[in-house]
Design a protein around this motif. Structure first.
Motif, PDB file in Angstrom:
ATOM      1  N   ILE A  57       0.823  -1.208   0.000  1.00 29.35           N
ATOM      2  CA  ILE A  57       0.000   0.000   0.000  1.00 29.35           C
ATOM      3  C   ILE A  57       0.857   1.258   0.000  1.00 29.35           C
ATOM      4  O   ILE A  57       0.563   2.219  -0.681  1.00 29.35           O
ATOM      5  N   ASN A  58       1.941   1.233   0.746  1.00 31.94           N
ATOM      6  CA  ASN A  58       2.809   2.413   0.761  1.00 31.94           C
ATOM      7  C   ASN A  58       4.276   2.034   0.577  1.00 31.94           C
ATOM      8  O   ASN A  58       4.661   0.889   0.750  1.00 31.94           O
ATOM      9  N   LEU A  59       5.056   3.030   0.202  1.00 30.74           N
ATOM     10  CA  LEU A  59       6.454   2.806  -0.158  1.00 30.74           C
ATOM     11  C   LEU A  59       7.321   3.910   0.421  1.00 30.74           C
ATOM     12  O   LEU A  59       6.842   5.028   0.615  1.00 30.74           O
ATOM     13  N   ALA A  60       8.585   3.576   0.651  1.00 29.39           N
ATOM     14  CA  ALA A  60       9.539   4.598   1.084  1.00 29.39           C
ATOM     15  C   ALA A  60      10.167   5.235  -0.147  1.00 29.39           C
ATOM     16  O   ALA A  60      10.815   4.560  -0.945  1.00 29.39           O
ATOM     17  N   LEU A  61       9.934   6.534  -0.309  1.00 28.80           N
ATOM     18  CA  LEU A  61      10.511   7.290  -1.426  1.00 28.80           C
ATOM     19  C   LEU A  61      11.742   8.009  -0.911  1.00 28.80           C
ATOM     20  O   LEU A  61      11.671   8.710   0.109  1.00 28.80           O
ATOM     21  N   PRO A 101      18.067   8.202  14.099  1.00 27.99           N
ATOM     22  CA  PRO A 101      17.874   9.110  12.963  1.00 27.99           C
ATOM     23  C   PRO A 101      18.469   8.555  11.669  1.00 27.99           C
ATOM     24  O   PRO A 101      19.447   7.813  11.700  1.00 27.99           O
ATOM     25  N   TYR A 102      17.864   8.941  10.545  1.00 24.63           N
ATOM     26  CA  TYR A 102      18.404   8.554   9.243  1.00 24.63           C
ATOM     27  C   TYR A 102      19.625   9.365   8.880  1.00 24.63           C
ATOM     28  O   TYR A 102      20.474   8.922   8.124  1.00 24.63           O
ATOM     29  N   GLY A 103      19.692  10.582   9.406  1.00 19.95           N
ATOM     30  CA  GLY A 103      20.836  11.418   9.077  1.00 19.95           C
ATOM     31  C   GLY A 103      20.729  12.697   9.852  1.00 19.95           C
ATOM     32  O   GLY A 103      20.168  12.713  10.945  1.00 19.95           O
ATOM     33  N   MET A 226       8.819  -7.204  11.191  1.00 24.62           N
ATOM     34  CA  MET A 226       7.685  -6.389  10.789  1.00 24.62           C
ATOM     35  C   MET A 226       8.148  -4.956  10.597  1.00 24.62           C
ATOM     36  O   MET A 226       9.062  -4.493  11.282  1.00 24.62           O
ATOM     37  N   ILE A 227       7.528  -4.281   9.618  1.00 21.06           N
ATOM     38  CA  ILE A 227       7.856  -2.895   9.301  1.00 21.06           C
ATOM     39  C   ILE A 227       6.538  -2.154   9.157  1.00 21.06           C
ATOM     40  O   ILE A 227       5.586  -2.705   8.615  1.00 21.06           O
ATOM     41  N   ALA A 228       6.447  -0.943   9.688  1.00 23.57           N
ATOM     42  CA  ALA A 228       5.215  -0.166   9.525  1.00 23.57           C
ATOM     43  C   ALA A 228       5.514   1.228   8.995  1.00 23.57           C
ATOM     44  O   ALA A 228       6.424   1.897   9.490  1.00 23.57           O
ATOM     45  N   LEU A 240       4.342  -7.731   7.556  1.00 28.43           N
ATOM     46  CA  LEU A 240       4.957  -8.835   8.288  1.00 28.43           C
ATOM     47  C   LEU A 240       5.730  -9.714   7.309  1.00 28.43           C
ATOM     48  O   LEU A 240       5.180 -10.148   6.299  1.00 28.43           O
ATOM     49  N   PHE A 241       7.024  -9.906   7.597  1.00 24.57           N
ATOM     50  CA  PHE A 241       7.865 -10.770   6.767  1.00 24.57           C
ATOM     51  C   PHE A 241       8.166 -12.043   7.548  1.00 24.57           C
ATOM     52  O   PHE A 241       8.639 -11.983   8.683  1.00 24.57           O
ATOM     53  N   MET A 242       7.919 -13.176   6.924  1.00 22.99           N
ATOM     54  CA  MET A 242       8.072 -14.447   7.645  1.00 22.99           C
ATOM     55  C   MET A 242       8.212 -15.574   6.625  1.00 22.99           C
ATOM     56  O   MET A 242       7.630 -15.493   5.547  1.00 22.99           O
ATOM     57  N   PHE A 315      14.269  -5.297   0.915  1.00 24.20           N
ATOM     58  CA  PHE A 315      14.983  -5.062   2.167  1.00 24.20           C
ATOM     59  C   PHE A 315      15.994  -3.919   2.118  1.00 24.20           C
ATOM     60  O   PHE A 315      16.899  -3.840   2.945  1.00 24.20           O
ATOM     61  N   TYR A 316      15.833  -3.037   1.157  1.00 20.34           N
ATOM     62  CA  TYR A 316      16.572  -1.781   1.164  1.00 20.34           C
ATOM     63  C   TYR A 316      15.655  -0.609   0.818  1.00 20.34           C
ATOM     64  O   TYR A 316      16.094   0.540   0.718  1.00 20.34           O
ATOM     65  N   GLY A 317      14.393  -0.899   0.592  1.00 20.25           N
ATOM     66  CA  GLY A 317      13.456   0.163   0.219  1.00 20.25           C
ATOM     67  C   GLY A 317      13.862   0.875  -1.061  1.00 20.25           C
ATOM     68  O   GLY A 317      13.703   2.089  -1.185  1.00 20.25           O
ATOM     69  N   GLN A 318      14.393   0.125  -2.053  1.00 20.36           N
ATOM     70  CA  GLN A 318      14.955   0.775  -3.238  1.00 20.36           C
ATOM     71  C   GLN A 318      14.339   0.365  -4.575  1.00 20.36           C
ATOM     72  O   GLN A 318      14.713   0.916  -5.611  1.00 20.36           O
ATOM     73  N   TYR A 365      21.601  -9.284   0.188  1.00 20.19           N
ATOM     74  CA  TYR A 365      22.556  -9.382   1.291  1.00 20.19           C
ATOM     75  C   TYR A 365      21.893  -8.942   2.592  1.00 20.19           C
ATOM     76  O   TYR A 365      22.031  -9.585   3.637  1.00 20.19           O
ATOM     77  N   ASN A 366      21.165  -7.827   2.522  1.00 19.30           N
ATOM     78  CA  ASN A 366      20.516  -7.305   3.727  1.00 19.30           C
ATOM     79  C   ASN A 366      19.428  -8.257   4.227  1.00 19.30           C
ATOM     80  O   ASN A 366      19.242  -8.424   5.424  1.00 19.30           O
ATOM     81  N   TYR A 367      18.738  -8.882   3.297  1.00 18.53           N
ATOM     82  CA  TYR A 367      17.734  -9.891   3.668  1.00 18.53           C
ATOM     83  C   TYR A 367      18.386 -11.023   4.450  1.00 18.53           C
ATOM     84  O   TYR A 367      17.921 -11.415   5.528  1.00 18.53           O
ATOM     85  N   GLU A 369      21.296 -11.036   5.987  1.00 22.30           N
ATOM     86  CA  GLU A 369      21.864 -10.535   7.242  1.00 22.30           C
ATOM     87  C   GLU A 369      20.788 -10.341   8.306  1.00 22.30           C
ATOM     88  O   GLU A 369      20.939 -10.756   9.453  1.00 22.30           O
ATOM     89  N   MET A 370      19.675  -9.722   7.927  1.00 23.76           N
ATOM     90  CA  MET A 370      18.606  -9.466   8.903  1.00 23.76           C
ATOM     91  C   MET A 370      18.055 -10.794   9.426  1.00 23.76           C
ATOM     92  O   MET A 370      17.810 -10.948  10.610  1.00 23.76           O
ATOM     93  N   ARG A 371      17.865 -11.732   8.506  1.00 27.85           N
ATOM     94  CA  ARG A 371      17.293 -13.024   8.855  1.00 27.85           C
ATOM     95  C   ARG A 371      18.225 -13.781   9.789  1.00 27.85           C
ATOM     96  O   ARG A 371      17.807 -14.434  10.738  1.00 27.85           O
ATOM     97  N   TRP A 378      20.977  -5.860  18.228  1.00 26.31           N
ATOM     98  CA  TRP A 378      22.002  -5.849  17.185  1.00 26.31           C
ATOM     99  C   TRP A 378      21.740  -4.726  16.188  1.00 26.31           C
ATOM    100  O   TRP A 378      22.645  -4.010  15.781  1.00 26.31           O
ATOM    101  N   PHE A 379      20.468  -4.553  15.799  1.00 23.08           N
ATOM    102  CA  PHE A 379      20.115  -3.491  14.849  1.00 23.08           C
ATOM    103  C   PHE A 379      20.503  -2.121  15.418  1.00 23.08           C
ATOM    104  O   PHE A 379      21.155  -1.322  14.756  1.00 23.08           O
ATOM    105  N   LEU A 380      20.109  -1.897  16.703  1.00 27.18           N
ATOM    106  CA  LEU A 380      20.431  -0.620  17.347  1.00 27.18           C
ATOM    107  C   LEU A 380      21.933  -0.398  17.382  1.00 27.18           C
ATOM    108  O   LEU A 380      22.434   0.660  17.022  1.00 27.18           O
ATOM    109  N   ARG A 382      24.382  -1.693  15.540  1.00 21.13           N
ATOM    110  CA  ARG A 382      24.986  -1.460  14.216  1.00 21.13           C
ATOM    111  C   ARG A 382      24.719  -0.053  13.703  1.00 21.13           C
ATOM    112  O   ARG A 382      25.602   0.601  13.149  1.00 21.13           O
ATOM    113  N   LYS A 383      23.475   0.399  13.873  1.00 18.36           N
ATOM    114  CA  LYS A 383      23.144   1.724  13.356  1.00 18.36           C
ATOM    115  C   LYS A 383      23.805   2.822  14.180  1.00 18.36           C
ATOM    116  O   LYS A 383      24.180   3.864  13.646  1.00 18.36           O
ATOM    117  N   TYR A 384      23.954   2.594  15.507  1.00 15.40           N
ATOM    118  CA  TYR A 384      24.664   3.562  16.335  1.00 15.40           C
ATOM    119  C   TYR A 384      26.107   3.698  15.862  1.00 15.40           C
ATOM    120  O   TYR A 384      26.625   4.800  15.694  1.00 15.40           O
TER     121      TYR A 384
END
Ligand code: FAD
Ligand code: EGU
Length: 471
Positions: A57-61, A101-103, A226-228, A240-242, A315-318, A365-367, A369-371, A378-380, A382-384
């Motif tokens: 329904i929606n996408l990251a632009l 934050p993203y940036g 899951m991503i919202a 939901l990804f499973m 898995f990269y929103g691209q 690759y990201n798929y 790695e996340m899996r 771990w996510f927190l 890595r992003k920090y």
């Protein structure tokens, strides 16, 4: 009258097959250049359709997609209807929410409504007098030698159309691409991942967003994720990804609640147990496929863009962003080669294949790695680390997602730079470790500790241990 230019002045007919996101945008690009554009879409006009079925329904632009929209004067209009997401919000199992934050300020991605974006793009394409929209036209077959296409209509009739250039924007299961597959020296690979996805709606609570709206909400749980993303009507679409095999294990409403209780407990009161059960069984889980091919063109007659050329896992929103960037890259090459298709098409393949393959690989690759090992901690972490290194060395260490999401650095260059940065970081870590050992040894030699004190404290330790044992 000048007749000498008459051959050039007959504007060529460009057939865009597929009126999805990339096809509709591409129609604008070709129309802007003055070509006679015919767009063919198998479905009815979604602007008139009552029910719009389709993927996500929606996408990251992000930046690449926005730049493409800017080229055809649509950026502002689309951005105005998007919801900025300045950060991810990581949901831990215990319900704790942590933003990352993203940036910097002003660096954000947008949650956009797919149907609205598609409608705006179709309307924009239609405003050019030199475009013609053909809905209910499903490409059945085409001839690579003659450029003759056969379309099937809903009433069972057939229609044949000829064009100077066929632009295949008909998605991951492209009918245009079928002719490529019959040719020699065409590389093709497609991979279905074991995961499926399902969309669940989180309705507003007391007329307000059920969660903070300006975030991309993520529940990283290794194999389950899951991503919202927020919508303008104050709902969230949760994806939901499973693995399919796990989807299949859940067959009753109670099992749905049990599953969510175990992995996404904080979402049950937000989505509501009833809505959750209804949404879960409304549609079966959808598959995700990765498609790579090469070349993207046949002679001067046909070219593939968007998912038809490169479907990527999400898995990269691209996916859409890369497809939109395809249109810019093609447009720039049209300038360089004076719209001479016999030169433009091979150059487009040469330039674009390495980049599209790079983003397909990155997403896969990201798929993986996340899996494999991405939980919320771990996510927190890595992003920090990414953000801290970027903060202190903004010229040297640029996070991969930053290059991918906020710049137009060619995807394959971003990957190369990422490998180089990882080497630098690893050397830095190694150097610090060696430095710590050497420095420590030096200090020990310069100020040798009193051996007796060490032995005494060792004895004390022993006593304590014995005391512990006899407790
Ligand atoms: P499509 O959108 O598939 O459009 C193809 C069009 O061609 C359709 O309208 C179809 O009806 C038509 N068609 C098909 N066959 C024929 C035929 N034979 N004749 C005529 N017409 C035909 N990308 C992002 O950038 N950001 C995201 O956040 C993001 N999230 C995603 C989440 C999920 C769960 C998924 C699955 C994908 C996501 N994507 C995302 C990827 C994005 O959806 C695609 O990359 C994008 O839709 C590709 O656009 P397209 O126009 O190439 O193909
Ligand atoms: C998946 C499904 C977080 C929409 C990748 C990030 C996505 C989107 C991330 C979907 C993740 C994953 C990035 C963006 C984005 C992150 C990104 C993934 C939008 C590396 C509607 N991903 N997505 N990476 O960094 O660069 O936040 O369905 F969970 S936007 Cl998988 Cl930036």
């Amino acid at each position: 009258m000048e007749r000498s230019t008459s051959r050039q002045s007959r504007k060529k007919v460009v057939a865009v097959v597929g009126g999805g996101l990339v096809g509709a945008l591409n129609a604008c690009f070709f129309a802007k250049r003055g070509f006679d554009v015919e767009l063919f879409e198998s479905r009815e006009d979604i602007r008139r359709a009552k029910i719009v079925k389709g993927r996500s329904i929606n996408l990251a632009l992000s930046h690449r997609g926005r730049q493409a929209l800017k080229y055809v004067g649509l950026e502002e209009k689309i951005v105005a209807k998007g919801i900025p997401m300045h950060a991810r919000m990581i949901h831990s199992l215990n319900g704790k929410q942590s933003p990352i934050p993203y940036g910097r300020k002003g660096q954000y991605i947008l949650s956009v409504d797919r149907a609205n974006l598609n409608k705006e793009l179709l309307t924009a394409a239609e405003t050019y007098p030199n475009t013609k929209m053909n809905f209910d036209h499903k490409l059945q077959d085409w001839n690579a030698e003659t450029g003759l296409m056969t379309f099937a209509r809903l009433d069972g009739s057939k229609e044949q159309v000829k064009a100077d250039l066929i632009v295949g924007c008909d998605g991951a299961f492209s009918a245009v691409r079928k002719q490529f597959l019959r040719r020699s020296r065409f590389d093709y690979s497609q991979t279905y991942i074991p995961h499926g996805y399902m969309e669940l709606t989180m309705l507003p609570i007391n007329g307000e967003f059920a969660m903070k709206p300006n975030y991309l909400h993520i529940w990283p749980r290794n194999t389950f994720m899951m991503i919202a993303l927020p919508n303008l009507d104050k709902t969230f679409t949760c994806t939901l990804f499973m693995p399919f095999e796990d989807f299949e294990k859940i067959t009753t409403g109670d099992e749905v609640i049990e599953f969510f209780q175990k992995y996404f407990p904080d979402t049950i009161p937000l989505i509501g147990a009833d809505t959750l059960q209804r949404d879960y069984f409304r549609l079966p889980a959808q598959a995700m496929v990765s498609v790579k091919c090469n070349p993207y063109h046949i002679g001067d007659a046909c070219v593939l863009m968007g998912d038809a050329a490169h479907a990527v896992v999400p898995f990269y929103g691209q996916g859409m962003n890369a497809g939109f960037e395809d249109c810019i890259v093609f447009d720039e090459i049209m300038d360089q080669f004076n719209e001479d298709f016999s030169a433009v098409l091979p150059e487009y393949t040469r330039v674009r294949v390495p980049d599209d393959h790079a983003i397909a690989d990155l997403a896969m690759y990201n798929y993986i790695e996340m899996r494999a090992h991405v939980n919320s901690k771990w996510f927190l972490f890595r992003k920090y680390v990414d953000n801290i290194l970027y903060f202190f060395m903004p010229k040297t260490i640029i996070p991969l997602y930053t290059m991918v999401t906020f710049t137009r650095t060619r995807y394959h260059e971003a990957v190369k730079r990422w490998h180089w940065q990882n080497k630098v970081i690893n050397r830095g870590l190694l150097l610090s470790a060696v430095g710590a050992v050497l420095g420590g040894s030096y200090l020990l030699i310069k100020n040798p500790p009193d051996i007796n004190k060490l032995i005494v404290s060792a004895e004390k330790m022993w006593d304590r241990l014995v005391a512990l044992r006899t407790l």
